[in-house]
Design a protein around this motif. Structure first.
Motif, PDB file in Angstrom:
ATOM      1  N   ALA A 220      49.484 -21.926  56.291  1.00 30.67           N
ATOM      2  CA  ALA A 220      49.655 -21.375  57.699  1.00 30.67           C
ATOM      3  C   ALA A 220      48.683 -20.546  58.056  1.00 30.67           C
ATOM      4  O   ALA A 220      48.229 -19.652  57.172  1.00 30.67           O
ATOM      5  CB  ALA A 220      51.327 -20.943  57.884  1.00 30.67           C
ATOM      6  N   TRP A 221      48.155 -20.516  59.313  1.00 25.20           N
ATOM      7  CA  TRP A 221      47.083 -19.466  59.760  1.00 25.20           C
ATOM      8  C   TRP A 221      47.867 -18.931  61.168  1.00 25.20           C
ATOM      9  O   TRP A 221      48.391 -19.590  61.904  1.00 25.20           O
ATOM     10  CB  TRP A 221      45.888 -20.360  60.105  1.00 25.20           C
ATOM     11  N   THR A 222      47.486 -17.768  61.183  1.00 29.25           N
ATOM     12  CA  THR A 222      48.247 -17.068  62.412  1.00 29.25           C
ATOM     13  C   THR A 222      47.122 -16.344  63.067  1.00 29.25           C
ATOM     14  O   THR A 222      46.062 -15.828  62.593  1.00 29.25           O
ATOM     15  CB  THR A 222      49.275 -15.962  61.896  1.00 29.25           C
ATOM     16  N   PHE A 223      47.052 -16.302  64.712  1.00 33.45           N
ATOM     17  CA  PHE A 223      46.217 -15.697  65.139  1.00 33.45           C
ATOM     18  C   PHE A 223      47.095 -14.798  66.433  1.00 33.45           C
ATOM     19  O   PHE A 223      48.054 -15.162  66.904  1.00 33.45           O
ATOM     20  CB  PHE A 223      45.376 -16.751  66.321  1.00 33.45           C
ATOM     21  N   GLU A 224      46.411 -13.453  66.539  1.00 31.79           N
ATOM     22  CA  GLU A 224      47.263 -12.762  67.348  1.00 31.79           C
ATOM     23  C   GLU A 224      46.297 -11.975  68.273  1.00 31.79           C
ATOM     24  O   GLU A 224      44.779 -11.949  67.962  1.00 31.79           O
ATOM     25  CB  GLU A 224      47.692 -11.373  66.496  1.00 31.79           C
ATOM     26  N   PRO A 225      46.427 -11.629  69.321  1.00 31.39           N
ATOM     27  CA  PRO A 225      45.682 -10.572  70.430  1.00 31.39           C
ATOM     28  C   PRO A 225      45.238  -9.364  69.805  1.00 31.39           C
ATOM     29  O   PRO A 225      46.178  -8.622  69.099  1.00 31.39           O
ATOM     30  CB  PRO A 225      46.497 -10.811  71.511  1.00 31.39           C
ATOM     31  N   LEU A 226      44.087  -9.051  70.170  1.00 33.47           N
ATOM     32  CA  LEU A 226      43.732  -7.521  69.604  1.00 33.47           C
ATOM     33  C   LEU A 226      44.415  -6.644  70.358  1.00 33.47           C
ATOM     34  O   LEU A 226      44.618  -6.686  71.673  1.00 33.47           O
ATOM     35  CB  LEU A 226      42.132  -7.365  70.028  1.00 33.47           C
ATOM     36  N   ASP A 227      44.732  -5.423  69.695  1.00 36.63           N
ATOM     37  CA  ASP A 227      45.466  -4.455  70.315  1.00 36.63           C
ATOM     38  C   ASP A 227      44.434  -3.518  70.733  1.00 36.63           C
ATOM     39  O   ASP A 227      44.026  -2.415  69.955  1.00 36.63           O
ATOM     40  CB  ASP A 227      46.562  -3.565  69.323  1.00 36.63           C
ATOM     41  N   ALA A 228      43.880  -3.377  72.007  1.00 39.13           N
ATOM     42  CA  ALA A 228      42.591  -2.566  72.519  1.00 39.13           C
ATOM     43  C   ALA A 228      42.822  -1.097  72.667  1.00 39.13           C
ATOM     44  O   ALA A 228      42.322  -0.372  72.392  1.00 39.13           O
ATOM     45  CB  ALA A 228      42.211  -3.219  73.680  1.00 39.13           C
ATOM     46  N   ASP A 229      44.447  -0.817  72.627  1.00 40.99           N
ATOM     47  CA  ASP A 229      44.905   0.359  72.951  1.00 40.99           C
ATOM     48  C   ASP A 229      44.797   1.075  71.509  1.00 40.99           C
ATOM     49  O   ASP A 229      44.284   2.459  71.484  1.00 40.99           O
ATOM     50  CB  ASP A 229      46.281   0.826  73.446  1.00 40.99           C
ATOM     51  N   THR A 230      45.300   0.458  70.549  1.00 40.54           N
ATOM     52  CA  THR A 230      45.166   1.234  69.091  1.00 40.54           C
ATOM     53  C   THR A 230      43.821   1.135  68.532  1.00 40.54           C
ATOM     54  O   THR A 230      43.190   2.237  67.782  1.00 40.54           O
ATOM     55  CB  THR A 230      46.243   0.593  68.129  1.00 40.54           C
ATOM     56  N   PHE A 231      43.120  -0.022  68.788  1.00 39.17           N
ATOM     57  CA  PHE A 231      41.788  -0.173  68.301  1.00 39.17           C
ATOM     58  C   PHE A 231      40.756  -0.425  69.602  1.00 39.17           C
ATOM     59  O   PHE A 231      40.462  -1.437  69.892  1.00 39.17           O
ATOM     60  CB  PHE A 231      41.776  -1.596  67.346  1.00 39.17           C
ATOM     61  N   PRO A 232      40.071   0.635  70.188  1.00 43.92           N
ATOM     62  CA  PRO A 232      39.406   0.497  71.261  1.00 43.92           C
ATOM     63  C   PRO A 232      37.900   0.449  70.935  1.00 43.92           C
ATOM     64  O   PRO A 232      36.931   0.265  72.051  1.00 43.92           O
ATOM     65  CB  PRO A 232      39.704   2.107  72.127  1.00 43.92           C
ATOM     66  N   ALA A 233      37.648   0.044  69.750  1.00 41.13           N
ATOM     67  CA  ALA A 233      35.930  -0.030  69.519  1.00 41.13           C
ATOM     68  C   ALA A 233      35.468  -1.225  70.100  1.00 41.13           C
ATOM     69  O   ALA A 233      34.218  -1.247  70.311  1.00 41.13           O
ATOM     70  CB  ALA A 233      35.704  -0.033  67.890  1.00 41.13           C
ATOM     71  N   VAL A 234      36.009  -2.421  70.156  1.00 42.25           N
ATOM     72  CA  VAL A 234      35.362  -3.676  70.786  1.00 42.25           C
ATOM     73  C   VAL A 234      35.295  -3.300  72.068  1.00 42.25           C
ATOM     74  O   VAL A 234      33.924  -3.670  72.552  1.00 42.25           O
ATOM     75  CB  VAL A 234      36.353  -4.676  70.607  1.00 42.25           C
ATOM     76  N   ASP A 235      36.201  -2.646  72.956  1.00 42.15           N
ATOM     77  CA  ASP A 235      35.560  -2.520  74.345  1.00 42.15           C
ATOM     78  C   ASP A 235      34.647  -1.453  74.323  1.00 42.15           C
ATOM     79  O   ASP A 235      33.725  -1.540  75.402  1.00 42.15           O
ATOM     80  CB  ASP A 235      37.122  -2.006  75.220  1.00 42.15           C
ATOM     81  N   LEU A 236      34.673  -0.548  73.451  1.00 40.94           N
ATOM     82  CA  LEU A 236      33.422   0.560  73.401  1.00 40.94           C
ATOM     83  C   LEU A 236      32.156  -0.157  73.190  1.00 40.94           C
ATOM     84  O   LEU A 236      31.213   0.188  73.950  1.00 40.94           O
ATOM     85  CB  LEU A 236      33.821   1.548  72.337  1.00 40.94           C
ATOM     86  N   ALA A 237      32.309  -1.161  72.537  1.00 43.36           N
ATOM     87  CA  ALA A 237      30.844  -1.940  72.071  1.00 43.36           C
ATOM     88  C   ALA A 237      30.669  -2.545  73.530  1.00 43.36           C
ATOM     89  O   ALA A 237      29.188  -2.642  73.881  1.00 43.36           O
ATOM     90  CB  ALA A 237      31.240  -2.908  70.959  1.00 43.36           C
ATOM     91  N   ARG A 238      31.325  -3.396  74.354  1.00 41.64           N
ATOM     92  CA  ARG A 238      31.007  -3.894  75.444  1.00 41.64           C
ATOM     93  C   ARG A 238      30.615  -2.938  76.378  1.00 41.64           C
ATOM     94  O   ARG A 238      29.783  -2.958  77.123  1.00 41.64           O
ATOM     95  CB  ARG A 238      32.246  -4.595  75.924  1.00 41.64           C
ATOM     96  N   THR A 239      31.154  -1.785  76.619  1.00 43.14           N
ATOM     97  CA  THR A 239      30.425  -0.645  77.284  1.00 43.14           C
ATOM     98  C   THR A 239      29.051  -0.084  76.857  1.00 43.14           C
ATOM     99  O   THR A 239      28.173  -0.298  77.744  1.00 43.14           O
ATOM    100  CB  THR A 239      31.464   0.662  77.056  1.00 43.14           C
ATOM    101  N   ALA A 240      28.853  -0.158  75.615  1.00 43.26           N
ATOM    102  CA  ALA A 240      27.385   0.104  75.065  1.00 43.26           C
ATOM    103  C   ALA A 240      26.413  -1.011  75.615  1.00 43.26           C
ATOM    104  O   ALA A 240      25.476  -0.568  75.926  1.00 43.26           O
ATOM    105  CB  ALA A 240      27.446   0.273  73.670  1.00 43.26           C
ATOM    106  N   VAL A 241      26.787  -2.110  75.408  1.00 38.99           N
ATOM    107  CA  VAL A 241      25.910  -3.330  75.675  1.00 38.99           C
ATOM    108  C   VAL A 241      25.451  -3.137  77.481  1.00 38.99           C
ATOM    109  O   VAL A 241      24.365  -3.543  77.674  1.00 38.99           O
ATOM    110  CB  VAL A 241      26.391  -4.478  75.334  1.00 38.99           C
ATOM    111  N   ALA A 242      26.470  -3.002  78.166  1.00 41.23           N
ATOM    112  CA  ALA A 242      26.413  -2.895  79.346  1.00 41.23           C
ATOM    113  C   ALA A 242      25.534  -1.721  80.186  1.00 41.23           C
ATOM    114  O   ALA A 242      24.850  -1.810  81.035  1.00 41.23           O
ATOM    115  CB  ALA A 242      27.844  -3.098  80.023  1.00 41.23           C
TER     116      ALA A 242
END
Length: 433
Positions: free
Chosen positions: A339-361
């Protein structure tokens, strides 16, 4: 570099220079090369190891690697008059233990030693430079590898994050960069299912892209499912307890904050010419699906394999062909319930991915600043001088203060890196008073 007598097994026409040979990527790469040498009946010959570079903290291991693989040239980034004599002594001892001659004819040392090794080894288009160095110090060797014309098997994601524009300008041919990070290797493999491939890892094909978006998978790290308020007292030991991967301390902490996934998003954007908005992140705790490519017809191609870095490392050494790793990397078991599971990213707890998008822009130097600030913050966290939640907070504060540049050269990139480290250190000191 041509074929010469190798230290183990069958001689291959492809030579490889391994940067970061005593680290996680480097040791596994040499394991793969040893496996290929021991199984000459396979479809791929073992590459000849033409050079090894390491930081210098594990000289005995470096010496053992050199003797085992018959390596003529070594490089250590450590400075000091005692380094080369200590390494020579370690080589002599390793040769006695192995019952083999000491093969090393040249030892380079100092901050530029890894880049100098590539030139000294005479790397060319038939050869591979595997960059397994950790951190932004891998940028200069990456540029040296590209200038040489060799294929760059890139495990040092910071090279692209810090100097993306420089790396792209240094390319001498399509397909010169082969990603070794498991996520980007997975994407490169999945892209071969389409016609209109994109990016640095494949020839650019005229016509519209068939790719709708890329999906990076993330294990979620040791704190998956936790809320932000539950993570205030996280310790270094807890952050280093990764559930599926065995990695170095910096990468492991970055996985716990998901900064690693933010850096991988930037790397994917630069490798495959896909806009950051079209790169999604899905949490997949089993770490079997390493990433996915969604095509415009709705089909999604996944690359699945057990979480073993030897597979993408081996592919980086033999790309575009696949080596036979039977007996070294076990395939996914399909004869038992799975069984494989996939979950959405919790951006409130882990904001680093959105921060990376901000850096690129923001600008071409903001990703370098993001990486540099984070390296300082992670170091402070591991030393007990900074809280876990403060790591990404420091990253964000330094990014906000940075005035970026649109078309930087190497000097500008290094200056931005140095400024970010100094600014991060100031903020860290202010929090620990």
């Amino acid at each position: 570099m041509g074929a010469t007598t190798a230290g183990v097994g069958t001689v291959g026409t492809r030579a490889v220079v391994v940067l970061g040979s005593t680290g996680s990527i480097g040791t596994q790469a040499l394991d793969v090369i040893g496996h290929l040498a021991a199984h000459p009946e396979g479809p791929q010959q073992a590459p000849r190891v033409a050079g090894l570079a390491a930081g210098g903290s594990r000289l005995e291991l470096l010496a053992e690697q050199a003797v085992a693989h018959g390596v003529p040239r070594l490089a250590v980034s450590t400075t000091g008059s005692e380094v080369v004599p200590r390494l020579r002594a370690a080589l002599a001892a390793a040769a006695v233990r192995a019952g083999r001659p000491d093969p090393v004819t040249e030892i380079l040392s100092g901050p530029q030693a890894a880049a100098e090794l590539i030139e000294a080894a005479g790397a060319g288009e038939e050869d591979v430079v595997l960059n397994g160095i950790t951190g932004s110090v891998g940028l200069v060797p990456t540029l040296a590898a590209l200038r040489s014309g060799a294929t760059l098997a890139l495990a040092n994601k910071e090279s692209l994050v810090v100097g993306g524009a420089l790396v792209r300008r240094a390319l001498r041919r399509p397909g010169q960069v082969v990603p070794v990070d498991s996520e980007h290797s997975a994407i490169a493999q999945a892209l071969r299912s389409g016609v209109h491939e994109k990016g640095l890892t494949s020839p650019v094909v005229t016509g519209r892209s068939e790719v709708r978006r890329l999906i990076l998978t993330a294990s979620g790290g040791p704190f998956r499912g936790r809320r932000r308020e539950e993570l205030a007292g996280v310790t270094a030991a807890q952050a280093l307890n990764h559930p599926t991967w065995d990695m170095g301390p910096v990468v492991t902490v970055n996985s716990s904050t998901l900064v690693n996934k933010g850096l991988e998003l930037i790397e994917a954007h630069l490798l495959f010419d896909v806009a950051p908005a079209d790169i999604a992140v899905a949490v997949h705790p089993q770490s079997v699906v390493h990433s996915m490519v969604e095509f415009i017809d709705g089909a999604t191609i996944v690359q699945a394999s057990p979480p073993d870095m030897r597979l993408p490392i081996a592919l980086g050494l033999t790309w575009p062909d696949r080596p036979d790793l039977a007996g070294q990397v076990a395939p996914q078991a399909w004869d038992a319930p799975t069984a494989w599971t996939f979950e959405p990213l919790d951006a409130d707890t882990f904001p680093a991915v959105d921060l990376a998008r901000t850096a690129v822009a923001a600008s071409a130097t903001h990703p370098a600043v993001f990486n540099a600030a984070n390296e300082q913050a992670v170091s402070a966290f591991l030393d007990g001088r900074l809280g876990w939640l403060d790591i990404v907070a420091i990253d964000a504060a330094v990014l906000e203060a940075h005035v970026g540049q649109a078309d930087p050269d190497l000097e500008h990139v290094l200056a931005a890196d140095a400024w970010a480290r100094a600014r991060a250190d100031e903020l860290i000191a202010a929090r620990t008073r």
